[in-house]
Design a protein around this motif. Structure first.
Motif, mmCIF file in Angstrom:
data_model
loop_
_atom_site.group_PDB
_atom_site.id
_atom_site.type_symbol
_atom_site.label_atom_id
_atom_site.label_comp_id
_atom_site.label_asym_id
_atom_site.label_seq_id
_atom_site.Cartn_x
_atom_site.Cartn_y
_atom_site.Cartn_z
ATOM 1 N N TYR A 38 0.842 -1.201 0.000
ATOM 2 C CA TYR A 38 0.000 0.000 0.000
ATOM 3 C C TYR A 38 0.878 1.253 0.000
ATOM 4 O O TYR A 38 0.655 2.187 -0.783
ATOM 5 C CB TYR A 38 -0.921 -0.047 1.225
ATOM 6 N N LEU A 39 1.886 1.284 0.864
ATOM 7 C CA LEU A 39 2.780 2.445 0.974
ATOM 8 C C LEU A 39 3.625 2.611 -0.285
ATOM 9 O O LEU A 39 3.848 3.737 -0.751
ATOM 10 C CB LEU A 39 3.665 2.315 2.208
ATOM 11 N N LEU A 40 4.090 1.498 -0.845
ATOM 12 C CA LEU A 40 4.892 1.549 -2.067
ATOM 13 C C LEU A 40 4.071 2.121 -3.225
ATOM 14 O O LEU A 40 4.547 2.978 -3.977
ATOM 15 C CB LEU A 40 5.420 0.157 -2.414
ATOM 16 N N ALA A 41 2.833 1.671 -3.358
ATOM 17 C CA ALA A 41 1.975 2.155 -4.441
ATOM 18 C C ALA A 41 1.755 3.661 -4.351
ATOM 19 O O ALA A 41 1.576 4.327 -5.372
ATOM 20 C CB ALA A 41 0.625 1.422 -4.409
ATOM 21 N N ARG A 42 1.840 4.193 -3.151
ATOM 22 C CA ARG A 42 1.615 5.631 -2.940
ATOM 23 C C ARG A 42 2.928 6.403 -2.784
ATOM 24 O O ARG A 42 2.901 7.597 -2.532
ATOM 25 C CB ARG A 42 0.725 5.832 -1.723
ATOM 26 N N LYS A 43 4.045 5.672 -2.901
ATOM 27 C CA LYS A 43 5.387 6.272 -2.790
ATOM 28 C C LYS A 43 5.561 7.066 -1.495
ATOM 29 O O LYS A 43 6.117 8.160 -1.486
ATOM 30 C CB LYS A 43 5.694 7.114 -4.023
ATOM 31 N N ARG A 44 5.112 6.465 -0.422
ATOM 32 C CA ARG A 44 5.245 7.074 0.914
ATOM 33 C C ARG A 44 6.473 6.453 1.569
ATOM 34 O O ARG A 44 6.376 5.487 2.321
ATOM 35 C CB ARG A 44 3.970 6.855 1.713
ATOM 36 N N TRP A 45 7.632 7.019 1.249
ATOM 37 C CA TRP A 45 8.913 6.408 1.587
ATOM 38 C C TRP A 45 9.197 6.376 3.077
ATOM 39 O O TRP A 45 9.709 5.373 3.588
ATOM 40 C CB TRP A 45 10.036 7.098 0.826
ATOM 41 N N GLY A 46 8.921 7.427 3.794
ATOM 42 C CA GLY A 46 9.207 7.456 5.235
ATOM 43 C C GLY A 46 8.503 6.335 5.988
ATOM 44 O O GLY A 46 9.147 5.536 6.677
ATOM 45 N N PRO A 47 7.178 6.257 5.873
ATOM 46 C CA PRO A 47 6.472 5.155 6.534
ATOM 47 C C PRO A 47 6.892 3.779 6.012
ATOM 48 O O PRO A 47 6.969 2.816 6.778
ATOM 49 C CB PRO A 47 4.995 5.423 6.234
ATOM 50 N N LEU A 48 7.195 3.687 4.712
ATOM 51 C CA LEU A 48 7.624 2.407 4.141
ATOM 52 C C LEU A 48 8.918 1.935 4.809
ATOM 53 O O LEU A 48 9.049 0.762 5.168
ATOM 54 C CB LEU A 48 7.822 2.536 2.628
ATOM 55 N N ILE A 49 9.847 2.845 5.014
ATOM 56 C CA ILE A 49 11.113 2.480 5.654
ATOM 57 C C ILE A 49 10.883 2.080 7.107
ATOM 58 O O ILE A 49 11.438 1.090 7.589
ATOM 59 C CB ILE A 49 12.130 3.626 5.502
ATOM 60 N N LYS A 50 10.026 2.822 7.807
ATOM 61 C CA LYS A 50 9.718 2.502 9.211
ATOM 62 C C LYS A 50 9.119 1.102 9.330
ATOM 63 O O LYS A 50 9.568 0.279 10.131
ATOM 64 C CB LYS A 50 8.741 3.529 9.781
ATOM 65 N N VAL A 51 8.118 0.814 8.516
ATOM 66 C CA VAL A 51 7.444 -0.490 8.576
ATOM 67 C C VAL A 51 8.390 -1.600 8.107
ATOM 68 O O VAL A 51 8.359 -2.716 8.639
ATOM 69 C CB VAL A 51 6.121 -0.459 7.766
ATOM 70 N N SER A 52 9.259 -1.306 7.151
ATOM 71 C CA SER A 52 10.248 -2.297 6.687
ATOM 72 C C SER A 52 11.190 -2.700 7.816
ATOM 73 O O SER A 52 11.544 -3.872 7.961
ATOM 74 C CB SER A 52 11.057 -1.738 5.516
ATOM 75 N N ASN A 53 11.607 -1.725 8.601
ATOM 76 C CA ASN A 53 12.473 -2.025 9.742
ATOM 77 C C ASN A 53 11.776 -2.963 10.727
ATOM 78 O O ASN A 53 12.376 -3.909 11.222
ATOM 79 C CB ASN A 53 12.898 -0.734 10.459
ATOM 80 N N ILE A 54 10.532 -2.694 10.994
ATOM 81 C CA ILE A 54 9.768 -3.568 11.898
ATOM 82 C C ILE A 54 9.650 -4.958 11.286
ATOM 83 O O ILE A 54 9.891 -5.963 11.958
ATOM 84 C CB ILE A 54 8.373 -2.956 12.171
ATOM 85 N N GLY A 55 9.311 -5.019 10.004
ATOM 86 C CA GLY A 55 9.172 -6.307 9.327
ATOM 87 C C GLY A 55 10.449 -7.115 9.333
ATOM 88 O O GLY A 55 10.425 -8.342 9.468
ATOM 89 N N SER A 56 11.594 -6.441 9.218
ATOM 90 C CA SER A 56 12.867 -7.179 9.223
ATOM 91 C C SER A 56 13.127 -7.824 10.572
ATOM 92 O O SER A 56 13.615 -8.950 10.640
ATOM 93 C CB SER A 56 14.030 -6.276 8.814
ATOM 94 N N HIS A 57 12.793 -7.136 11.640
ATOM 95 C CA HIS A 57 12.995 -7.704 12.978
ATOM 96 C C HIS A 57 12.006 -8.823 13.288
ATOM 97 O O HIS A 57 12.289 -9.695 14.111
ATOM 98 C CB HIS A 57 12.907 -6.613 14.048
ATOM 99 N N LEU A 58 10.868 -8.798 12.621
ATOM 100 C CA LEU A 58 9.856 -9.846 12.814
ATOM 101 C C LEU A 58 10.015 -10.992 11.820
ATOM 102 O O LEU A 58 9.244 -11.941 11.852
ATOM 103 C CB LEU A 58 8.441 -9.254 12.713
ATOM 104 N N HIS A 59 11.016 -10.885 10.930
ATOM 105 C CA HIS A 59 11.302 -11.922 9.931
ATOM 106 C C HIS A 59 10.065 -12.246 9.093
ATOM 107 O O HIS A 59 9.702 -13.410 8.897
ATOM 108 C CB HIS A 59 11.860 -13.183 10.596
ATOM 109 N N VAL A 60 9.437 -11.194 8.598
ATOM 110 C CA VAL A 60 8.207 -11.311 7.815
ATOM 111 C C VAL A 60 8.505 -11.945 6.452
ATOM 112 O O VAL A 60 9.425 -11.525 5.754
ATOM 113 C CB VAL A 60 7.565 -9.913 7.638
ATOM 114 N N GLN A 61 7.725 -12.952 6.098
ATOM 115 C CA GLN A 61 7.850 -13.609 4.797
ATOM 116 C C GLN A 61 7.427 -12.651 3.687
ATOM 117 O O GLN A 61 6.446 -11.938 3.826
ATOM 118 C CB GLN A 61 6.972 -14.865 4.743
#
Length: 184
Positions: free
Chosen positions: A48-71
């Protein structure tokens, strides 16, 4: 409730839990504890964030996803990295891809580095470091070939230095840190 409303509500909830600043494992664990099933919601939110090019929130959520080992996180981060509009903000995504050891990211990281470094008169020091470190972390034959290519004379000295360090051959190549980094 619309898809947009669902994603915006999730983003608001995540933001209220972690706030601003560094996002490490403790913050990710707090998100996991407070939002049931969040692991399954991260990739759709990132899409959703990528489609809207909302980079700040995308990076924040990506960091969380990396620590949670999201598939599925690696594929989405590569898609974000391939967007020319992300610019130098993608250095965090490069770092996450390296941390994930996401092997398919080697060529996209190289392409990103070419877009950033070769368009500017002077290299982005932090980006060259993160790209070299991520390629080194991938540890694939493709990433090592890219690092070897980055040590060639066509690249700015800081890029060449960091690529050589990741390969462990800076001395063999006769590279001198002080000369190549010039007091950066």
């Amino acid at each position: 409730m619309s898809e947009e409303s669902i994603q915006e509500e999730l983003l608001e909830k995540i933001s209220s839990i972690v706030g601003n600043g560094y996002l490490g494992e403790p913050e990710a664990m707090r998100v996991e504890a407070e939002i049931p099933g969040v692991e399954d919601k991260i990739v759709p939110l990132l899409g959703y964030l990528l489609a809207r090019k909302r980079w700040g929130p995308l990076i924040k959520v990506s960091n969380i996803g990396s620590h949670l080992h999201v598939q599925g996180l690696g594929d989405l981060l590569v898609a974000a990295l391939n967007c020319a509009e992300i610019g130098e903000r993608a250095e965090d995504l490069v770092e996450i891809l390296g941390d994930l050891r996401y092997a398919p990211a080697a060529s996209p990281i190289f392409d990103y580095l070419k877009r950033i470094i070769l368009r500017e008169p002077s290299p982005y020091y932090g980006i060259s470091v993160k790209c070299a470190q991520a390629l080194g972390a991938l540890g694939t034959s493709e990433s090592r070939e890219i690092l070897a290519e980055l040590t060639s004379d066509e690249w700015p000295a800081p890029v060449r230095w960091h690529a050589a360090v990741e390969l462990g051959n800076e001395e063999v190549l006769g590279f001198d840190e002080e000369t190549m980094l010039g007091g950066i």
